[in-house]
Design an enzyme around this catalytic site. Sequence first.
Site, PDB file in Angstrom:
ATOM      1  N   GLU A 261       0.796  -1.224   0.000  1.00 43.58           N
ATOM      2  CA  GLU A 261       0.000   0.000   0.000  1.00 43.58           C
ATOM      3  C   GLU A 261       0.834   1.281   0.000  1.00 43.58           C
ATOM      4  O   GLU A 261       0.512   2.231   0.715  1.00 43.58           O
ATOM      5  CB  GLU A 261      -0.925  -0.022   1.214  1.00 43.58           C
ATOM      6  CG  GLU A 261      -0.220   0.061   2.591  1.00 43.58           C
ATOM      7  CD  GLU A 261       0.209  -1.262   3.187  1.00 43.58           C
ATOM      8  OE1 GLU A 261       0.454  -2.227   2.421  1.00 43.58           O
ATOM      9  OE2 GLU A 261       0.316  -1.344   4.429  1.00 43.58           O
TER      10      GLU A 261
ATOM     11  N   HIS B 289      -8.165  -3.991  -1.066  1.00 40.70           N
ATOM     12  CA  HIS B 289      -7.383  -4.088   0.173  1.00 40.70           C
ATOM     13  C   HIS B 289      -6.336  -2.974   0.261  1.00 40.70           C
ATOM     14  O   HIS B 289      -6.278  -2.238   1.242  1.00 40.70           O
ATOM     15  CB  HIS B 289      -6.735  -5.475   0.256  1.00 40.70           C
ATOM     16  CG  HIS B 289      -5.853  -5.663   1.448  1.00 40.70           C
ATOM     17  ND1 HIS B 289      -6.253  -6.318   2.585  1.00 40.70           N
ATOM     18  CD2 HIS B 289      -4.582  -5.264   1.680  1.00 40.70           C
ATOM     19  CE1 HIS B 289      -5.269  -6.319   3.476  1.00 40.70           C
ATOM     20  NE2 HIS B 289      -4.232  -5.683   2.942  1.00 40.70           N
ATOM     21  N   GLU B 290      -5.538  -2.841  -0.777  1.00 39.85           N
ATOM     22  CA  GLU B 290      -4.457  -1.835  -0.719  1.00 39.85           C
ATOM     23  C   GLU B 290      -5.031  -0.425  -0.656  1.00 39.85           C
ATOM     24  O   GLU B 290      -4.489   0.445   0.024  1.00 39.85           O
ATOM     25  CB  GLU B 290      -3.498  -1.991  -1.908  1.00 39.85           C
ATOM     26  CG  GLU B 290      -2.874  -3.391  -2.073  1.00 39.85           C
ATOM     27  CD  GLU B 290      -2.279  -3.971  -0.809  1.00 39.85           C
ATOM     28  OE1 GLU B 290      -1.910  -3.203   0.098  1.00 39.85           O
ATOM     29  OE2 GLU B 290      -2.193  -5.215  -0.708  1.00 39.85           O
TER      30      GLU B 290
ATOM     31  N   HIS C  70      -6.098   0.567   2.755  1.00 39.33           N
ATOM     32  CA  HIS C  70      -4.973   0.975   3.611  1.00 39.33           C
ATOM     33  C   HIS C  70      -4.772   2.496   3.599  1.00 39.33           C
ATOM     34  O   HIS C  70      -4.095   3.027   4.477  1.00 39.33           O
ATOM     35  CB  HIS C  70      -3.678   0.333   3.122  1.00 39.33           C
ATOM     36  CG  HIS C  70      -3.366  -1.008   3.728  1.00 39.33           C
ATOM     37  ND1 HIS C  70      -3.304  -1.208   5.094  1.00 39.33           N
ATOM     38  CD2 HIS C  70      -3.066  -2.205   3.157  1.00 39.33           C
ATOM     39  CE1 HIS C  70      -2.975  -2.483   5.327  1.00 39.33           C
ATOM     40  NE2 HIS C  70      -2.835  -3.116   4.172  1.00 39.33           N
TER      41      HIS C  70
ATOM     42  N   GLU D  32      -3.493  -4.396   9.343  1.00 44.06           N
ATOM     43  CA  GLU D  32      -4.010  -5.403   8.414  1.00 44.06           C
ATOM     44  C   GLU D  32      -5.403  -5.912   8.743  1.00 44.06           C
ATOM     45  O   GLU D  32      -6.195  -6.177   7.835  1.00 44.06           O
ATOM     46  CB  GLU D  32      -3.024  -6.575   8.301  1.00 44.06           C
ATOM     47  CG  GLU D  32      -1.647  -6.181   7.760  1.00 44.06           C
ATOM     48  CD  GLU D  32      -1.684  -5.556   6.356  1.00 44.06           C
ATOM     49  OE1 GLU D  32      -2.697  -5.723   5.646  1.00 44.06           O
ATOM     50  OE2 GLU D  32      -0.701  -4.887   5.987  1.00 44.06           O
TER      51      GLU D  32
ATOM     52  N   ASP E 207       8.999 -10.256   9.889  1.00 40.34           N
ATOM     53  CA  ASP E 207       8.841 -11.151   8.739  1.00 40.34           C
ATOM     54  C   ASP E 207       8.653 -12.605   9.173  1.00 40.34           C
ATOM     55  O   ASP E 207       7.930 -13.362   8.531  1.00 40.34           O
ATOM     56  CB  ASP E 207      10.078 -11.103   7.821  1.00 40.34           C
ATOM     57  CG  ASP E 207      10.177  -9.789   7.067  1.00 40.34           C
ATOM     58  OD1 ASP E 207       9.164  -9.071   6.992  1.00 40.34           O
ATOM     59  OD2 ASP E 207      11.272  -9.493   6.550  1.00 40.34           O
TER      60      ASP E 207
ATOM     61  N   TYR F 216      -4.615 -10.468   9.922  1.00 41.93           N
ATOM     62  CA  TYR F 216      -5.586 -10.107   8.886  1.00 41.93           C
ATOM     63  C   TYR F 216      -6.968 -10.642   9.229  1.00 41.93           C
ATOM     64  O   TYR F 216      -7.933  -9.901   9.377  1.00 41.93           O
ATOM     65  CB  TYR F 216      -5.187 -10.721   7.535  1.00 41.93           C
ATOM     66  CG  TYR F 216      -3.970 -10.137   6.880  1.00 41.93           C
ATOM     67  CD1 TYR F 216      -2.696 -10.444   7.344  1.00 41.93           C
ATOM     68  CD2 TYR F 216      -4.078  -9.294   5.784  1.00 41.93           C
ATOM     69  CE1 TYR F 216      -1.569  -9.928   6.726  1.00 41.93           C
ATOM     70  CE2 TYR F 216      -2.957  -8.771   5.154  1.00 41.93           C
ATOM     71  CZ  TYR F 216      -1.706  -9.097   5.633  1.00 41.93           C
ATOM     72  OH  TYR F 216      -0.599  -8.584   5.029  1.00 41.93           O
TER      73      TYR F 216
HETATM   74  N1  BES Z   1       1.049  -4.354   3.799  1.00 47.56           N
HETATM   75  C1  BES Z   1       0.816  -5.631   3.229  1.00 47.56           C
HETATM   76  C2  BES Z   1       2.055  -6.284   2.697  1.00 47.56           C
HETATM   77  C3  BES Z   1       3.144  -6.475   3.726  1.00 47.56           C
HETATM   78  C4  BES Z   1       2.857  -6.905   4.996  1.00 47.56           C
HETATM   79  C5  BES Z   1       4.441  -6.260   3.366  1.00 47.56           C
HETATM   80  C6  BES Z   1       3.886  -7.086   5.918  1.00 47.56           C
HETATM   81  C7  BES Z   1       5.454  -6.442   4.282  1.00 47.56           C
HETATM   82  C8  BES Z   1       5.175  -6.850   5.560  1.00 47.56           C
HETATM   83  C9  BES Z   1      -0.226  -5.570   2.107  1.00 47.56           C
HETATM   84  O1  BES Z   1      -1.219  -4.630   2.306  1.00 47.56           O
HETATM   85  C10 BES Z   1      -0.925  -6.897   2.066  1.00 47.56           C
HETATM   86  O2  BES Z   1      -1.569  -7.211   3.019  1.00 47.56           O
HETATM   87  N2  BES Z   1      -0.782  -7.639   0.982  1.00 47.56           N
HETATM   88  C11 BES Z   1      -1.434  -8.920   0.805  1.00 47.56           C
HETATM   89  C12 BES Z   1      -2.572  -8.819  -0.171  1.00 47.56           C
HETATM   90  C13 BES Z   1      -3.922  -8.699   0.400  1.00 47.56           C
HETATM   91  C14 BES Z   1      -4.960  -8.790  -0.678  1.00 47.56           C
HETATM   92  C15 BES Z   1      -4.256  -9.519   1.589  1.00 47.56           C
HETATM   93  C16 BES Z   1      -0.441  -9.872   0.182  1.00 47.56           C
HETATM   94  O3  BES Z   1       0.583  -9.416  -0.303  1.00 47.56           O
HETATM   95  O4  BES Z   1      -0.718 -11.052   0.165  1.00 47.56           O
HETATM   96 ZN    ZN Z   2      -2.513  -5.138   3.827  1.00 46.11          ZN
END
Ligand code: BES
Ligand code: ZN
Length: 629
Positions: free
Chosen positions: A295, A319-320, A323, A342, A397, A405
């Site tokens: 996002e 989703h994005e 955010h 999230e 990570d 989520y």
């Molecule tokens: N902010 C996250 C991606 C993220 C989280 C990057 C933690 C680094 C550390 C992003 O908004 C996200 O949640 N992406 C999801 C997609 C979504 C549709 C659930 C993904 O990448 O799977």
């Molecule tokens: Zn997200």
Amino acid sequence: MTHRLVAAALTMLISSAASADPPPPLDAITAANVAVNSYANVQQVRTTHIALDLAVDFAKKTLSGSAELQLERVDPGAAEVVLDTSALDIAKVETSADGEVWLSAKYTLGAVDEVLGAPLTVALPPGATRVRLSYATRPEASGLQWLTPSQTLGRKHPFLFTQSESIHARSWIPLQDTPLVRATYDARIRVPKGLRAVMSAEMHDRPDATGAWTFHMPQAIPGYLIALAVGDLGFRSTGPRTGVYAEPALLAKAAYEFGETERTLQLMESAFGPYRWGRYDILVLPPSFPFGGMENPRLTFATPTVITGDRMLVSLVSHELAHSWSGNLVTNASWNDFWLNEGVTEYLTYRLLDMQFGQARGDMERVLGLADLKDSMAHLDRVDWSLLRQPPAKDPDAVYSSVPYERGALFLTWLETRFGREAFDAFLRGWFDDHAFRSAGTGEFLAYLQDKLLSRQPGKVTQAQIDAWMHQPELPDFAVLPHSDALAEVDRQRAAWLEGRSTPDALPAAQWSVHEWQRFLDEMPDGVTLDQLRALDARYHLTASHNAILACSWLRLALAHGDTAVYPAVERYLKTVGRMRLIKPLYRELVKTPQGKAYAERLYAQAKSGYHPIAQQAVERVLKGESGG
Ligand code: BES
Ligand code: ZN
């Protein structure tokens, strides 16, 4: 702010003292004023503006130049600023009181921690308000992925992108790398001729007179939202404030796929208040992008695996885009409060899907989300099942999963059910408005909830119930679980086929969306035979599917049943796609047998150089058999 926090901490301590479990750690509650996962001395000094001047060198795989930080002393006596760095080569550090006269500064680089990097402590003379660091990144920077031309669609030009969340900004900018600190930024980026730079900021459609691309971000954002990409990129408008950036060959498809973005923005605004960031563009990355989406403000980064030609995977954009309220406008104070970013966003995503495509579609995705949650929990230690991370993780990570989520979204759904949609929407909108452009932690959220809902409608929920969501591992038995008629029908069809009451031909699969296919495949009982799976594949050509989501579910299932005939397809998949959510399940399936594990290790050795550093670490954790969602 401090008073409210203390009050929240006390409420939580008192209520949990009454239950059998130990009280939550204080640092998890008071996160809103203590930097976690960071060396930054935010109690003394905070950055208010960052000016970047960087040159991109694809041959050396380095960014080099300078970062100038404008500082505000929280403690008037502050004599030093501590920055986060990771694998940066620092050439020179200077300080200035006015931005004109620069004096060379005393600084020390502390010991390197494998996860956090090294603290860079810079002495601040009295009156100094700026620090300028001349530096270069290293090729192994964890927040950068350098792609060769062959890893792009056009195969002619290299590509670079950043991925700063959660704690990787420090691998390309020396900064206070904590979501507690927000700064505006400017940037000048020099790139090889013919390439274009884009950032999470206001952009121009051409470089300046010196050939540099320049950017200005007027809204203060946390460091993890600073983003840059460089490549052979074109732009196409899709609406008054929306558009797509992509490699030229993908531009038209991307513009079609994301053609509804302006409408999505308007739906979100109608329910939760104005979009405060000006434009909303989407950058489509090469397939090695390790996430589905990121996002970055004004410029969401997205995987190309959602471009399927039928707009069926645009929930990623919802989703994005959501955010822009939860995460970017109101930011989690620390990565222990990640569910606030999230979980709230996932809840908003489902609400948006209801508005965009009707409740039946929202419910389908809610049910798939719940399946994800259960899958994650099965791969996680119990301590990682609750909403608040306990104990706080050193490496965000390593504990990434669906829990923040989906459990987060379920928590909000439960609140919505208890207080009614109208009251709950007003509450959420107030949360965004009252904390706009600020960081807030779980303690603050719960105090606000207490103030705006619980105390006004007493008796609807108990403190013990809220504690259960936050701290207990099990999903509360009073959770309000989603149901989807469409997916229940898929379950019936699957059962009829498996029990011999139906044939692959008779399945109504021609009408199935990717979501129905996902349900059909992901919930396949263990008893299905290899012959049955092969008959399914013969009829529906699943191994050859170009839909990366469907292919992932299918290949995982085929691998789980020992179908080595899919190995070539698995190999192709794992060598092109780098999205962690899609490749981890396949590696995880492979490592279950000695033969599969040996194969996975060989494959990974070949695929590794195409993966992002974060994805490499994630796959290596799977190969080592470590837990993780
Ligand atoms: N902010 C996250 C991606 C993220 C989280 C990057 C933690 C680094 C550390 C992003 O908004 C996200 O949640 N992406 C999801 C997609 C979504 C549709 C659930 C993904 O990448 O799977
Ligand atoms: Zn997200």
